[in-house]
Motif scaffolding. Structure first.
Motif, PDB file in Angstrom:
ATOM      1  N   ALA A 160       0.833  -1.199   0.000  1.00 26.93           N
ATOM      2  CA  ALA A 160       0.000   0.000   0.000  1.00 26.93           C
ATOM      3  C   ALA A 160       0.868   1.250   0.000  1.00 26.93           C
ATOM      4  O   ALA A 160       1.991   1.246   0.512  1.00 26.93           O
ATOM      5  N   THR A 161       0.330   2.324  -0.578  1.00 25.10           N
ATOM      6  CA  THR A 161       1.003   3.621  -0.531  1.00 25.10           C
ATOM      7  C   THR A 161      -0.050   4.710  -0.358  1.00 25.10           C
ATOM      8  O   THR A 161      -1.250   4.462  -0.486  1.00 25.10           O
ATOM      9  N   SER A 162       0.401   5.917  -0.103  1.00 27.20           N
ATOM     10  CA  SER A 162      -0.518   7.053   0.005  1.00 27.20           C
ATOM     11  C   SER A 162      -0.740   7.711  -1.347  1.00 27.20           C
ATOM     12  O   SER A 162      -1.295   8.802  -1.426  1.00 27.20           O
ATOM     13  N   GLY A 163      -0.313   7.052  -2.410  1.00 26.84           N
ATOM     14  CA  GLY A 163      -0.503   7.579  -3.754  1.00 26.84           C
ATOM     15  C   GLY A 163       0.743   7.391  -4.603  1.00 26.84           C
ATOM     16  O   GLY A 163       1.836   7.140  -4.088  1.00 26.84           O
ATOM     17  N   ALA A 164       0.571   7.502  -5.898  1.00 27.94           N
ATOM     18  CA  ALA A 164       1.695   7.347  -6.818  1.00 27.94           C
ATOM     19  C   ALA A 164       2.687   8.495  -6.660  1.00 27.94           C
ATOM     20  O   ALA A 164       2.306   9.637  -6.403  1.00 27.94           O
ATOM     21  N   LYS A 177      13.566  -2.949  -5.738  1.00 28.39           N
ATOM     22  CA  LYS A 177      14.628  -3.016  -6.741  1.00 28.39           C
ATOM     23  C   LYS A 177      15.922  -3.527  -6.126  1.00 28.39           C
ATOM     24  O   LYS A 177      16.632  -4.350  -6.726  1.00 28.39           O
ATOM     25  N   MET A 178      16.223  -3.068  -4.918  1.00 27.10           N
ATOM     26  CA  MET A 178      17.468  -3.473  -4.270  1.00 27.10           C
ATOM     27  C   MET A 178      17.470  -4.952  -3.890  1.00 27.10           C
ATOM     28  O   MET A 178      18.529  -5.588  -3.877  1.00 27.10           O
ATOM     29  N   ILE A 179      16.297  -5.507  -3.586  1.00 28.75           N
ATOM     30  CA  ILE A 179      16.255  -6.931  -3.214  1.00 28.75           C
ATOM     31  C   ILE A 179      15.946  -7.816  -4.422  1.00 28.75           C
ATOM     32  O   ILE A 179      15.887  -9.043  -4.296  1.00 28.75           O
ATOM     33  N   GLY A 180      15.728  -7.197  -5.582  1.00 24.24           N
ATOM     34  CA  GLY A 180      15.471  -7.964  -6.792  1.00 24.24           C
ATOM     35  C   GLY A 180      14.148  -8.690  -6.780  1.00 24.24           C
ATOM     36  O   GLY A 180      14.058  -9.855  -7.187  1.00 24.24           O
ATOM     37  N   ALA A 181      13.096  -8.002  -6.312  1.00 19.87           N
ATOM     38  CA  ALA A 181      11.780  -8.640  -6.211  1.00 19.87           C
ATOM     39  C   ALA A 181      10.699  -7.721  -6.756  1.00 19.87           C
ATOM     40  O   ALA A 181      10.930  -6.535  -7.007  1.00 19.87           O
ATOM     41  N   LYS A 182       9.511  -8.287  -6.933  1.00 14.77           N
ATOM     42  CA  LYS A 182       8.364  -7.530  -7.418  1.00 14.77           C
ATOM     43  C   LYS A 182       7.204  -7.661  -6.444  1.00 14.77           C
ATOM     44  O   LYS A 182       7.098  -8.639  -5.706  1.00 14.77           O
ATOM     45  N   ALA A 183       6.323  -6.659  -6.446  1.00 13.39           N
ATOM     46  CA  ALA A 183       5.094  -6.693  -5.658  1.00 13.39           C
ATOM     47  C   ALA A 183       4.108  -5.738  -6.319  1.00 13.39           C
ATOM     48  O   ALA A 183       4.501  -4.849  -7.078  1.00 13.39           O
ATOM     49  N   GLN A 184       2.845  -5.925  -6.041  1.00 15.35           N
ATOM     50  CA  GLN A 184       1.800  -5.132  -6.678  1.00 15.35           C
ATOM     51  C   GLN A 184       1.527  -3.854  -5.891  1.00 15.35           C
ATOM     52  O   GLN A 184       1.310  -3.896  -4.685  1.00 15.35           O
ATOM     53  N   HIS A 185       1.514  -2.737  -6.600  1.00  9.79           N
ATOM     54  CA  HIS A 185       1.288  -1.431  -5.984  1.00  9.79           C
ATOM     55  C   HIS A 185      -0.208  -1.158  -5.851  1.00  9.79           C
ATOM     56  O   HIS A 185      -0.953  -1.231  -6.824  1.00  9.79           O
ATOM     57  N   VAL A 186      -0.643  -0.810  -4.622  1.00 10.02           N
ATOM     58  CA  VAL A 186      -2.042  -0.454  -4.365  1.00 10.02           C
ATOM     59  C   VAL A 186      -2.065   0.950  -3.760  1.00 10.02           C
ATOM     60  O   VAL A 186      -1.799   1.125  -2.566  1.00 10.02           O
ATOM     61  N   PRO A 187      -2.354   1.982  -4.561  1.00 10.56           N
ATOM     62  CA  PRO A 187      -2.348   3.359  -4.046  1.00 10.56           C
ATOM     63  C   PRO A 187      -3.633   3.712  -3.310  1.00 10.56           C
ATOM     64  O   PRO A 187      -4.719   3.255  -3.670  1.00 10.56           O
ATOM     65  N   TYR A 188      -3.507   4.540  -2.275  1.00 13.07           N
ATOM     66  CA  TYR A 188      -4.639   5.030  -1.496  1.00 13.07           C
ATOM     67  C   TYR A 188      -4.582   6.553  -1.451  1.00 13.07           C
ATOM     68  O   TYR A 188      -3.587   7.163  -1.836  1.00 13.07           O
ATOM     69  N   ARG A 189      -5.641   7.158  -0.915  1.00 14.36           N
ATOM     70  CA  ARG A 189      -5.680   8.612  -0.752  1.00 14.36           C
ATOM     71  C   ARG A 189      -5.204   8.987   0.651  1.00 14.36           C
ATOM     72  O   ARG A 189      -5.915   9.622   1.415  1.00 14.36           O
ATOM     73  N   GLY A 190      -4.009   8.557   0.995  1.00 11.98           N
ATOM     74  CA  GLY A 190      -3.461   8.887   2.296  1.00 11.98           C
ATOM     75  C   GLY A 190      -2.940   7.669   3.031  1.00 11.98           C
ATOM     76  O   GLY A 190      -3.357   6.531   2.774  1.00 11.98           O
TER      77      GLY A 190
END
Length: 258
Positions: A160-164, A177-190
């Protein structure tokens, strides 16, 4: 609680607020009315907490109402655009985090404001501690275990993030990027809404303002794996930095300006 929040933020209030209050000449009639203090995130988050602390101090210095106006959306762009379009008479102030003046211009090809031309800088006011946290059900208790867990999931986990283009987003992107992995970004409004879904298990993890996450960490509602900065904080002295905990070279810490 207020002291703990202040420790989670490194405040430089005197560098900006006091000169603003005292910088008027003796015959100045500023401010002529209430001052609007725009906050680019919803109420309850770390940026909102900081804005309200500064607004209270500024109100005492100016002896005029200073009203916090939360304008969340589009990774701080909504608030920045409102500030840029306001009358240039000093009655509209923007709490501008690193997102507004540095990250957004670097990420977006065009913006509805010009970071240099549209704003009159007053000064830096704070930096913040961010922490990497995860839902308690995540099968890891140390940072190396979390890194291995993320890698093994091969992009299945979400964060989760508070937005892009916010620190929450870019700090996690750098970590992945530093650990060489991927995950899905889920943006929120805060960050509050984002952290709520991490606590509930809707999202696995996030980088979050420590001022927002401390109650949940203390109550065991989320696990904390490390701070993004280069130093520990007195607010949680036993919480190591991410670099200390197992990812050497990782360091990121946001700043805030007015």
């Amino acid at each position: 609680m207020k002291r703990a929040l202040a420790l989670a933020l490194t405040l430089w209030c005197g560098a900006a607020i006091i000169p603003l209050a005292r910088g008027q000449t003796a015959g100045s009639d500023y401010p002529q009315r209430a001052v609007a203090f725009l906050c680019p995130f919803p109420a309850g988050g770390g940026t909102d907490i900081l804005t309200r602390m500064l607004a209270q101090e500024l109100q005492e210095k100016l002896a005029r109402p200073v009203i916090v106006d939360n304008r969340p959306g589009a990774g701080t762009i909504v608030a920045a655009q409102a500030a840029a379009r306001a009358l240039p008479d000093g009655h509209t102030i923007l709490l501008a985090p690193v997102t507004t003046l540095a990250m957004a211009p670097s990420v977006h090809k065009s913006l509805p404001y010009e970071p240099v031309k549209d704003f009159a800088p007053i000064g830096l006011v704070a930096s913040a501690h961010f922490a990497l946290v995860a839902n308690p059900q995540v099968a890891a208790t140390t940072l190396p275990e979390l890194i291995a867990f993320i890698r093994n999931k091969d992009g299945e986990l979400s964060y989760a993030t508070s937005g892009a283009a916010t620190p929450h987003h870019l700090f996690m992107a750098m970590f992945l990027k530093m650990i060489g992995a991927k995950a899905q970004h889920v943006p929120y409004r805060g960050s509050v809404a984002a952290l709520t879904d991490v606590i509930s298990g809707q999202v696995a993890m996030m980088m979050v303002d420590l001022a927002v996450a401390m109650p949940a960490i203390h109550d065991g509602k989320v696990k904390a794996f490390g701070l993004t900065g280069t130093m520990r904080t007195k607010a949680m002295p036993d919480l190591p930095t991410i670099a200390e905990a197992g990812l050497p070279g990782y360091a990121a810490r946001p700043w805030f300006s007015v």
